[in-house]
Design an enzyme around this catalytic site. Structure first.
Site, PDB file in Angstrom:
ATOM      1  N   ASN A  21       0.868  -1.183   0.000  1.00 43.63           N
ATOM      2  CA  ASN A  21       0.000   0.000   0.000  1.00 43.63           C
ATOM      3  C   ASN A  21       0.899   1.226   0.000  1.00 43.63           C
ATOM      4  OD1 ASN A  21      -1.850   2.027   0.430  1.00 43.63           O
ATOM      5  ND2 ASN A  21      -2.255   1.512   2.566  1.00 43.63           N
ATOM      6  N   LYS A  47       0.114   4.249  -0.302  1.00 40.76           N
ATOM      7  CA  LYS A  47      -0.533   5.450   0.242  1.00 40.76           C
ATOM      8  C   LYS A  47      -0.297   6.635  -0.709  1.00 40.76           C
ATOM      9  CE  LYS A  47       0.306   3.580   4.783  1.00 40.76           C
ATOM     10  NZ  LYS A  47      -0.023   3.726   6.188  1.00 40.76           N
ATOM     11  N   HIS A  91      -9.599   1.191   4.573  1.00 38.45           N
ATOM     12  CA  HIS A  91      -8.345   1.424   5.300  1.00 38.45           C
ATOM     13  C   HIS A  91      -8.627   2.386   6.453  1.00 38.45           C
ATOM     14  CE1 HIS A  91      -4.278   2.649   6.276  1.00 38.45           C
ATOM     15  NE2 HIS A  91      -3.860   1.580   5.625  1.00 38.45           N
ATOM     16  N   GLU A 125      -7.070   4.788   7.609  1.00 37.45           N
ATOM     17  CA  GLU A 125      -6.837   6.219   7.325  1.00 37.45           C
ATOM     18  C   GLU A 125      -8.051   6.832   6.629  1.00 37.45           C
ATOM     19  OE1 GLU A 125      -3.054   5.704   5.368  1.00 37.45           O
ATOM     20  OE2 GLU A 125      -2.165   5.157   7.286  1.00 37.45           O
ATOM     21  N   GLU A 142      -5.780  -4.959  10.357  1.00 33.62           N
ATOM     22  CA  GLU A 142      -4.779  -3.912  10.527  1.00 33.62           C
ATOM     23  C   GLU A 142      -5.076  -3.138  11.811  1.00 33.62           C
ATOM     24  OE1 GLU A 142      -2.688  -2.793   6.613  1.00 33.62           O
ATOM     25  OE2 GLU A 142      -4.303  -1.407   6.976  1.00 33.62           O
ATOM     26  N   GLY A 188       2.131   2.221  10.546  1.00 32.38           N
ATOM     27  CA  GLY A 188       3.093   3.312  10.402  1.00 32.38           C
ATOM     28  C   GLY A 188       3.785   3.703  11.699  1.00 32.38           C
ATOM     29  N   SER A 209       3.063  -2.268  10.325  1.00 30.19           N
ATOM     30  CA  SER A 209       4.505  -2.303  10.584  1.00 30.19           C
ATOM     31  C   SER A 209       5.136  -3.664  10.260  1.00 30.19           C
ATOM     32  CB  SER A 209       4.801  -1.887  12.029  1.00 30.19           C
ATOM     33  OG  SER A 209       4.414  -0.535  12.229  1.00 30.19           O
TER      34      SER A 209
HETATM   35  C1  PEP Z   1      -0.881   0.207   5.788  1.00 26.54           C
HETATM   36  O1  PEP Z   1      -0.824   1.354   5.396  1.00 26.54           O
HETATM   37  O2  PEP Z   1      -1.835  -0.501   5.444  1.00 26.54           O
HETATM   38  C2  PEP Z   1       0.182  -0.286   6.652  1.00 26.54           C
HETATM   39  C3  PEP Z   1       0.060  -1.480   7.165  1.00 26.54           C
HETATM   40  O3  PEP Z   1       1.251   0.544   6.859  1.00 26.54           O
HETATM   41  P1  PEP Z   1       2.659   0.170   7.568  1.00 26.54           P
HETATM   42  O4  PEP Z   1       3.120  -1.152   7.003  1.00 26.54           O
HETATM   43  O5  PEP Z   1       3.573   1.292   7.206  1.00 26.54           O
HETATM   44  O6  PEP Z   1       2.397   0.064   9.030  1.00 26.54           O
END
Ligand code: PEP
Length: 252
Positions: free
Chosen positions: A9, A11, A95, A97, A167, A173, A212
């Protein structure tokens, strides 16, 4: 036996110049990982570039969101048909976000998933709890509520054409991944809830972990019985890291 999927992803990151090298590396890397499905979810303006570089490779591409509406006066939104024009295989929906920044409700996320499936695009449906919700002991109640909205809108059989992603919001992040025990507990609970509605769908559904994921923790997470791959944010922007996660999935 479920296949593993490693989906990046990106972003709101990238540029034509930066993406070119990254996409070429991912294309080359995916070629030597025949047992793992690889995909990148790129910003809308770069779908054509992803299509151009990845066509014929073992890496699929997709979007990070889609409208639940087929077409019309929805400024700024992108339809399933438009994603099909760009030969997208996947789109992320729900997601955290977008849930947080765009006030996307469980019902709207479910409608997006339904629109994607009806248009033959595989939605990667994200669920996950905030830190406050986890600390209050509400993790399973939250992810079940988010999943139930999808089940109510789609019905369990159409869920077979989706991918689920757990998630935890506090892990995205932050550099702080869920522990293997935390991830496995939620993945198993999600699968059980789906299996209670339809055993075959539950047993076959890919459930990705996101939050992460990096080369140093990928092997442990990908080896968990109910983890079928990863949704990878930051590490998907570094070709070596993304491919190392793919290799971990292949060996787990
Ligand atoms: C994500 O944006 O779906 C995500 C898991 O980000 P990260 O791996 O940076 O934590």
């Amino acid at each position: 036996m479920r296949n593993k999927l490693i989906a990046g992803n990106w972003k709101m990151q990238g540029s034509l110049a930066e993406n070119s090298a990254l996409l070429q590396s991912v294309s080359a890397g995916a070629a030597i990982l025949p047992t793992v499905s690889m995909a990148v979810m790129v910003p809308f303006p770069y779908l054509a570039q992803a299509q151009s570089i990845l066509t014929g490779s073992r890496c699929a591409w997709g979007a990070q969101d889609v409208s639940e509406e087929p077409s019309g006066a929805f400024t700024g939104e992108v339809s399933v048909a438009m994603l099909l024009d760009m030969v997208c295989l996947y789109t992320i929906v729900g997601h955290s976000e977008r849930r947080a920044r765009h006030a996307e409700t469980d019902a709207r996320v479910a409608a997006k998933a339904r629109a994607a499936i009806e248009g033959s695009i595989i939605p990667i449906i994200c669920v996950g709890e905030t830190l406050a919700e986890r600390e209050a002991g509400h993790t399973l109640a939250v992810v079940h509520r988010q999943l139930d909205a999808v089940l109510a809108c789609l019905g369990v059989h159409r869920l077979a054409q989706a991918v689920l992603a757990y998630e935890p919001v506090w892990a995205i992040g932050t550099g702080r991944s869920a522990t293997p025990e935390q991830a496995q507990e939620v993945h198993a609970a999600l699968r059980l809830r789906i299996s209670n509605a339809d055993w075959v769908v539950g047993a076959g559904l890919q459930i990705l972990y996101g939050g992460s994921v990096k080369p140093s923790n990928a092997l442990e997470l990908m080896g968990l019985p109910d983890v079928d791959g990863a949704l990878v944010g930051g590490a998907s922007l570094v070709a070596d890291d993304f491919m190392a996660i793919g290799r971990a999935a292949a060996t787990a």
